[in-house]
Design a protein around this motif. Structure first.
Motif, mmCIF file in Angstrom:
data_model
loop_
_atom_site.group_PDB
_atom_site.id
_atom_site.type_symbol
_atom_site.label_atom_id
_atom_site.label_comp_id
_atom_site.label_asym_id
_atom_site.label_seq_id
_atom_site.Cartn_x
_atom_site.Cartn_y
_atom_site.Cartn_z
ATOM 1 N N GLY A 64 0.797 -1.219 0.000
ATOM 2 C CA GLY A 64 0.000 0.000 0.000
ATOM 3 C C GLY A 64 0.831 1.270 0.000
ATOM 4 N N ILE A 65 1.971 1.265 0.696
ATOM 5 C CA ILE A 65 2.836 2.451 0.732
ATOM 6 C C ILE A 65 3.348 2.762 -0.674
ATOM 7 C CG2 ILE A 65 4.953 3.445 1.651
ATOM 8 C CD1 ILE A 65 2.830 3.165 3.778
ATOM 9 N N GLU A 66 3.790 1.728 -1.397
ATOM 10 C CA GLU A 66 4.296 1.931 -2.757
ATOM 11 C C GLU A 66 3.194 2.395 -3.697
ATOM 12 O OE1 GLU A 66 7.353 1.963 -3.944
ATOM 13 O OE2 GLU A 66 8.004 1.715 -1.871
ATOM 14 N N LEU A 67 1.992 1.858 -3.535
ATOM 15 C CA LEU A 67 0.870 2.307 -4.367
ATOM 16 C C LEU A 67 0.580 3.779 -4.109
ATOM 17 C CD1 LEU A 67 -1.464 1.918 -6.310
ATOM 18 C CD2 LEU A 67 -2.835 1.020 -4.401
ATOM 19 N N ALA A 68 0.574 4.174 -2.843
ATOM 20 C CA ALA A 68 0.335 5.582 -2.506
ATOM 21 C C ALA A 68 1.409 6.476 -3.119
ATOM 22 C CB ALA A 68 0.286 5.756 -0.990
ATOM 23 N N ARG A 69 2.652 5.993 -3.116
ATOM 24 C CA ARG A 69 3.753 6.766 -3.695
ATOM 25 C C ARG A 69 3.539 6.955 -5.209
ATOM 26 N NH1 ARG A 69 7.582 4.190 -1.483
ATOM 27 N NH2 ARG A 69 7.986 5.683 0.193
ATOM 28 N N GLN A 70 3.079 5.911 -5.877
ATOM 29 C CA GLN A 70 2.807 6.015 -7.309
ATOM 30 C C GLN A 70 1.664 6.990 -7.588
ATOM 31 O OE1 GLN A 70 2.424 2.248 -9.445
ATOM 32 N NE2 GLN A 70 3.696 1.235 -7.903
ATOM 33 N N ARG A 88 0.831 9.600 -5.960
ATOM 34 C CA ARG A 88 1.194 11.003 -5.718
ATOM 35 C C ARG A 88 1.653 11.693 -6.999
ATOM 36 N NH1 ARG A 88 5.013 12.107 -0.690
ATOM 37 N NH2 ARG A 88 4.682 14.208 -1.484
ATOM 38 N N GLY A 89 2.084 10.907 -7.992
ATOM 39 C CA GLY A 89 2.533 11.492 -9.245
ATOM 40 C C GLY A 89 1.406 11.901 -10.169
ATOM 41 N N VAL A 110 -4.152 14.943 -10.207
ATOM 42 C CA VAL A 110 -5.059 15.135 -9.067
ATOM 43 C C VAL A 110 -5.135 13.795 -8.328
ATOM 44 C CG1 VAL A 110 -7.341 15.846 -8.282
ATOM 45 C CG2 VAL A 110 -6.376 16.827 -10.386
ATOM 46 N N PRO A 111 -4.213 13.547 -7.405
ATOM 47 C CA PRO A 111 -4.214 12.245 -6.723
ATOM 48 C C PRO A 111 -5.397 12.105 -5.780
ATOM 49 C CG PRO A 111 -2.607 13.709 -5.734
ATOM 50 C CD PRO A 111 -3.132 14.420 -6.945
ATOM 51 N N PRO A 112 -5.929 10.892 -5.638
ATOM 52 C CA PRO A 112 -6.989 10.679 -4.645
ATOM 53 C C PRO A 112 -6.412 10.770 -3.246
ATOM 54 C CG PRO A 112 -6.296 8.591 -5.588
ATOM 55 C CD PRO A 112 -5.571 9.657 -6.352
ATOM 56 N N ARG A 154 1.450 11.825 2.894
ATOM 57 C CA ARG A 154 0.377 12.792 3.103
ATOM 58 C C ARG A 154 -0.990 12.115 3.179
ATOM 59 N NH1 ARG A 154 1.975 18.481 0.169
ATOM 60 N NH2 ARG A 154 4.133 18.497 0.834
ATOM 61 N N ALA A 155 -1.030 10.986 3.845
ATOM 62 C CA ALA A 155 -2.295 10.301 4.057
ATOM 63 C C ALA A 155 -3.215 11.145 4.927
ATOM 64 C CB ALA A 155 -2.064 8.946 4.724
ATOM 65 N N VAL A 156 -4.507 11.058 4.676
ATOM 66 C CA VAL A 156 -5.483 11.774 5.496
ATOM 67 C C VAL A 156 -5.535 11.174 6.886
ATOM 68 C CG1 VAL A 156 -7.947 12.293 5.758
ATOM 69 C CG2 VAL A 156 -6.857 12.493 3.516
ATOM 70 N N ASP A 157 -5.412 9.841 6.968
ATOM 71 C CA ASP A 157 -5.473 9.199 8.283
ATOM 72 C C ASP A 157 -4.861 7.803 8.196
ATOM 73 O OD1 ASP A 157 -5.996 9.028 10.980
ATOM 74 O OD2 ASP A 157 -8.115 9.513 10.801
ATOM 75 N N TYR A 158 -4.691 7.196 9.373
ATOM 76 C CA TYR A 158 -4.074 5.885 9.508
ATOM 77 C C TYR A 158 -4.912 5.114 10.520
ATOM 78 C CZ TYR A 158 -0.146 2.559 10.041
ATOM 79 O OH TYR A 158 0.650 1.442 10.070
ATOM 80 N N LEU A 159 -5.737 4.217 10.033
ATOM 81 C CA LEU A 159 -6.669 3.481 10.882
ATOM 82 C C LEU A 159 -6.129 2.092 11.175
ATOM 83 C CD1 LEU A 159 -10.084 4.341 9.168
ATOM 84 C CD2 LEU A 159 -9.167 5.304 11.273
ATOM 85 N N LEU A 160 -6.193 1.710 12.442
ATOM 86 C CA LEU A 160 -5.750 0.383 12.838
ATOM 87 C C LEU A 160 -6.939 -0.573 12.904
ATOM 88 C CD1 LEU A 160 -3.178 1.207 15.656
ATOM 89 C CD2 LEU A 160 -2.674 0.333 13.367
ATOM 90 N N LYS A 161 -6.731 -1.787 12.405
ATOM 91 C CA LYS A 161 -7.733 -2.843 12.526
ATOM 92 C C LYS A 161 -7.607 -3.489 13.898
ATOM 93 C CE LYS A 161 -7.236 -4.102 7.610
ATOM 94 N NZ LYS A 161 -6.825 -5.178 6.690
#
Length: 265
Positions: free
Chosen positions: A77-83, A85-86, A89-91, A110-117
């Motif tokens: 997920g971190i790598e997907l988020a990095r991709q 950002r390019g 208009v990233p979601p 720059r995630a909006v939040d970090y939710l733990l399961k």
């Protein structure tokens, strides 16, 4: 002239956050879908089981927010988020994971939040409100997911900034918080960081048994107070436990509360 029925309905329709859920585990996707369906202004219009599948969906449709697992087969997920950002208009990204140790790289994205399961209902409500605020959306009428009059959820992290990076600071790491001009700063033991929260928001959303509004410009962590001394005209002075031993004024109007907190005569 009276507006047409279709035009009036369009103006009353609430703005909807188009959401994509990305998680390789089916039960996790179904659990998150169930919780998000309680919010009338969140519409789940896609699910993906991998980063590759998510990218195909994102190329085909613009999503407002992606609820993204971190550990998945292949690209995580971190790598997907990095991709993402390019993109022009990233979601917006909300990480949803069972692991705490990805919080710092997640906020660097720059995630909006970090939710733990497992996901806590109050934390999810806080996340949805952050997403609304990021788009400038008003809070809708309370529904099943939100009860009117409920206190805003307590913050697990205070999101700060340094060199255009997002820095999550745990409440226990905060020595004090203060406002100066148009900015609000969070002082830890070793550094000072700016935050986008207002001082009033932090007063309301940090644990009330830990944080004391000692002055209109200061909010202190009572467990980070080193010394308490009388000051001029009935005020008091606090010396804090940060490396500079900062001094914070307790205004006369807050002295009574200070004495109650520490059972002072």
């Amino acid at each position: 002239m009276q507006k047409g029925t279709g035009q009036a309905a369009a103006e009353k329709a609430p703005a909807v956050l188009k959401a994509l859920i990305v998680d390789d585990e089916y039960p996790a996707r179904m659990e998150l879908r169930y919780r998000l369906e309680k919010y009338p202004d969140v519409e789940i219009i896609g699910e993906a089981t991998s980063a590759r599948e998510a990218l195909h969906l994102i190329e085909a449709l613009d999503y407002d927010v992606i609820f993204l697992d971190v550990q998945m087969p292949g690209v995580n997920g971190i790598e997907l988020a990095r991709q993402l950002r390019g993109r022009e208009v990233p979601p917006r990204i909300v990480f949803v994971t069972a692991y705490e140790n990805y919080a710092v790289p997640a906020f660097e994205m720059r995630a909006v939040d970090y939710l733990l399961k497992p996901i806590d209902d109050e934390r999810l409500a806080e996340t949805i409100q952050r997403l609304r605020e990021a788009r400038g959306l008003a809070r809708p009428e309370p529904g099943e997911g939100e009860r009117e009059g409920r206190r805003s959820p307590t913050l697990t992290w205070v999101l700060c900034e340094r060199d255009e990076r997002q820095i999550p600071v745990a409440p226990n790491e905060i020595v004090y918080i203060f406002s100066e001009g148009y900015n609000v700063y969070v002082q830890t033991h070793s550094e000072r960081l700016v935050t986008r929260y207002t001082l009033q928001e932090l007063t309301e959303r940090l644990p009330s048994d830990q944080f004391f509004r000692c002055h209109r410009s200061y909010l202190v962590n009572i467990y980070q107070i080193r010394e308490i001394s009388p000051y001029f005209n009935g005020a008091y002075l606090l010396r804090m436990k940060d490396k500079n031993h900062s001094e914070v004024l307790v205004s006369r109007s807050n002295v009574k509360k200070l004495k109650e907190l520490f059972a002072m005569d």
